[in-house]
Scaffold this motif. Structure first.
Motif, mmCIF file in Angstrom:
data_model
loop_
_atom_site.group_PDB
_atom_site.id
_atom_site.type_symbol
_atom_site.label_atom_id
_atom_site.label_comp_id
_atom_site.label_asym_id
_atom_site.label_seq_id
_atom_site.Cartn_x
_atom_site.Cartn_y
_atom_site.Cartn_z
ATOM 1 N N MET A 194 42.564 -97.691 65.014
ATOM 2 C CA MET A 194 43.784 -97.380 65.547
ATOM 3 C C MET A 194 44.801 -98.455 65.069
ATOM 4 O O MET A 194 44.592 -99.984 65.433
ATOM 5 N N PRO A 195 45.854 -98.289 64.592
ATOM 6 C CA PRO A 195 46.780 -99.643 64.015
ATOM 7 C C PRO A 195 47.360 -100.124 65.341
ATOM 8 O O PRO A 195 47.772 -99.585 66.328
ATOM 9 N N ARG A 196 47.613 -101.508 65.122
ATOM 10 C CA ARG A 196 48.134 -102.241 66.360
ATOM 11 C C ARG A 196 49.630 -102.188 66.182
ATOM 12 O O ARG A 196 50.514 -101.977 65.121
ATOM 13 N N PRO A 197 50.493 -102.076 67.384
ATOM 14 C CA PRO A 197 51.848 -102.091 67.355
ATOM 15 C C PRO A 197 52.426 -103.237 66.741
ATOM 16 O O PRO A 197 51.804 -104.430 66.871
ATOM 17 N N PRO A 198 53.546 -103.207 66.047
ATOM 18 C CA PRO A 198 54.193 -104.428 65.417
ATOM 19 C C PRO A 198 54.804 -105.293 66.617
ATOM 20 O O PRO A 198 55.047 -104.871 67.452
ATOM 21 N N LYS A 199 54.669 -106.850 66.190
ATOM 22 C CA LYS A 199 55.005 -107.653 67.218
ATOM 23 C C LYS A 199 56.432 -107.758 67.534
ATOM 24 O O LYS A 199 57.134 -107.486 66.549
ATOM 25 N N VAL A 200 56.915 -107.970 68.514
ATOM 26 C CA VAL A 200 58.497 -107.959 68.767
ATOM 27 C C VAL A 200 58.681 -109.315 68.646
ATOM 28 O O VAL A 200 58.139 -110.285 69.302
ATOM 29 N N LYS A 201 59.731 -109.557 67.525
ATOM 30 C CA LYS A 201 60.339 -110.775 67.308
ATOM 31 C C LYS A 201 61.356 -111.269 68.637
ATOM 32 O O LYS A 201 62.212 -110.373 68.838
ATOM 33 N N PRO A 202 61.400 -112.543 68.945
ATOM 34 C CA PRO A 202 62.383 -112.883 69.729
ATOM 35 C C PRO A 202 63.779 -112.833 69.120
ATOM 36 O O PRO A 202 63.941 -113.185 67.922
ATOM 37 N N MET A 203 64.631 -112.392 69.788
ATOM 38 C CA MET A 203 66.119 -112.261 69.414
ATOM 39 C C MET A 203 66.958 -113.418 69.986
ATOM 40 O O MET A 203 66.653 -113.950 71.046
ATOM 41 N N ASP A 204 68.131 -113.569 69.325
ATOM 42 C CA ASP A 204 69.103 -114.486 69.936
ATOM 43 C C ASP A 204 69.668 -113.939 71.148
ATOM 44 O O ASP A 204 70.087 -112.824 71.137
ATOM 45 N N PRO A 205 69.900 -114.861 72.077
ATOM 46 C CA PRO A 205 70.267 -114.203 73.364
ATOM 47 C C PRO A 205 71.838 -113.785 73.311
ATOM 48 O O PRO A 205 72.079 -112.672 73.696
ATOM 49 N N SER A 206 72.652 -114.244 72.319
ATOM 50 C CA SER A 206 73.953 -113.721 72.172
ATOM 51 C C SER A 206 73.804 -112.252 71.605
ATOM 52 O O SER A 206 74.852 -111.470 72.075
ATOM 53 N N ILE A 207 72.828 -112.093 70.693
ATOM 54 C CA ILE A 207 72.940 -110.668 70.324
ATOM 55 C C ILE A 207 72.529 -109.782 71.318
ATOM 56 O O ILE A 207 72.928 -108.655 71.581
ATOM 57 N N LEU A 208 71.547 -110.135 72.269
ATOM 58 C CA LEU A 208 70.976 -109.326 73.299
ATOM 59 C C LEU A 208 72.237 -109.048 74.397
ATOM 60 O O LEU A 208 72.388 -107.852 74.774
ATOM 61 N N GLU A 209 73.046 -110.112 74.433
ATOM 62 C CA GLU A 209 74.128 -110.225 75.567
ATOM 63 C C GLU A 209 75.356 -109.094 74.911
ATOM 64 O O GLU A 209 75.798 -108.089 75.755
ATOM 65 N N ALA A 210 75.451 -109.131 73.763
ATOM 66 C CA ALA A 210 76.444 -108.150 73.038
ATOM 67 C C ALA A 210 75.811 -106.813 73.132
ATOM 68 O O ALA A 210 76.611 -105.956 73.499
ATOM 69 N N ALA A 211 74.848 -106.469 72.902
ATOM 70 C CA ALA A 211 73.987 -105.108 72.929
ATOM 71 C C ALA A 211 74.094 -104.654 74.323
ATOM 72 O O ALA A 211 74.433 -103.599 74.640
ATOM 73 N N LEU A 212 73.805 -105.451 75.124
ATOM 74 C CA LEU A 212 73.932 -105.116 76.787
ATOM 75 C C LEU A 212 75.222 -104.748 77.179
ATOM 76 O O LEU A 212 75.387 -103.797 77.527
ATOM 77 N N GLU A 213 76.448 -105.439 76.778
ATOM 78 C CA GLU A 213 77.848 -105.066 76.953
ATOM 79 C C GLU A 213 78.074 -103.796 76.444
ATOM 80 O O GLU A 213 78.490 -103.022 77.001
ATOM 81 N N GLY A 214 77.652 -103.596 75.165
ATOM 82 C CA GLY A 214 78.145 -102.305 74.319
ATOM 83 C C GLY A 214 77.432 -101.183 75.141
ATOM 84 O O GLY A 214 77.848 -100.140 75.163
ATOM 85 N N LEU A 215 76.297 -101.144 75.698
ATOM 86 C CA LEU A 215 75.484 -99.981 76.315
ATOM 87 C C LEU A 215 76.018 -99.996 77.607
ATOM 88 O O LEU A 215 76.034 -98.847 78.173
ATOM 89 N N GLU A 216 76.469 -101.039 78.510
ATOM 90 C CA GLU A 216 77.065 -100.953 79.747
ATOM 91 C C GLU A 216 78.350 -100.031 79.549
ATOM 92 O O GLU A 216 78.856 -99.275 80.353
ATOM 93 N N PHE A 217 79.279 -100.445 78.294
ATOM 94 C CA PHE A 217 80.397 -99.752 78.252
ATOM 95 C C PHE A 217 80.286 -98.420 77.958
ATOM 96 O O PHE A 217 80.964 -97.221 78.482
ATOM 97 N N GLN A 218 79.178 -97.996 77.279
ATOM 98 C CA GLN A 218 78.692 -96.356 76.942
ATOM 99 C C GLN A 218 78.517 -95.726 78.197
ATOM 100 O O GLN A 218 78.932 -94.526 78.252
#
Length: 95
Positions: A1-25
């Motif tokens: 069974m193939p292993r799931p890909p590792k999640v790379k850590p992201m820049d916190p500012s990108i995550l904050e912007a994504a969260l803002e956009g999702l909350e607006f939606q």
């Protein structure tokens, strides 16, 4: 069974912007849900909460509360004749 890909850590500012956009939606969707529920119950929809200053502007509404003017049958005939004339000219050019 193939292993799931590792999640790379992201820049916190990108995550904050994504969260803002999702909350607006989410707020937009909740407003639309409330409007539909109000229509189902026969009540007028409640006005939405004021938008955040940093949020993007909302799209223009179709209705602005004014009544539409009605056209006379003669005016409709004139408009239809003009449209047919335009289409005939376009089709003639296409040949």
């Amino acid at each position: 069974m193939p292993r799931p890909p590792k999640v790379k850590p992201m820049d916190p500012s990108i995550l904050e912007a994504a969260l803002e956009g999702l909350e607006f939606q989410k707020k937009q969707i909740e407003g639309k849900i409330a409007a539909v529920k109000a229509m189902m119950s026969g009540r007028a929809p409640m006005p939405a909460a004021p938008a955040d200053v940093t949020a993007s502007p909302a799209p223009a509404k179709k209705g602005n509360g004014r009544r539409r003017r009605t056209l006379s049958p003669e005016a409709r005939e004139r408009i239809a004749a003009a449209q047919k004339k335009r289409w005939a000219a376009i089709k003639k050019q296409a040949k």
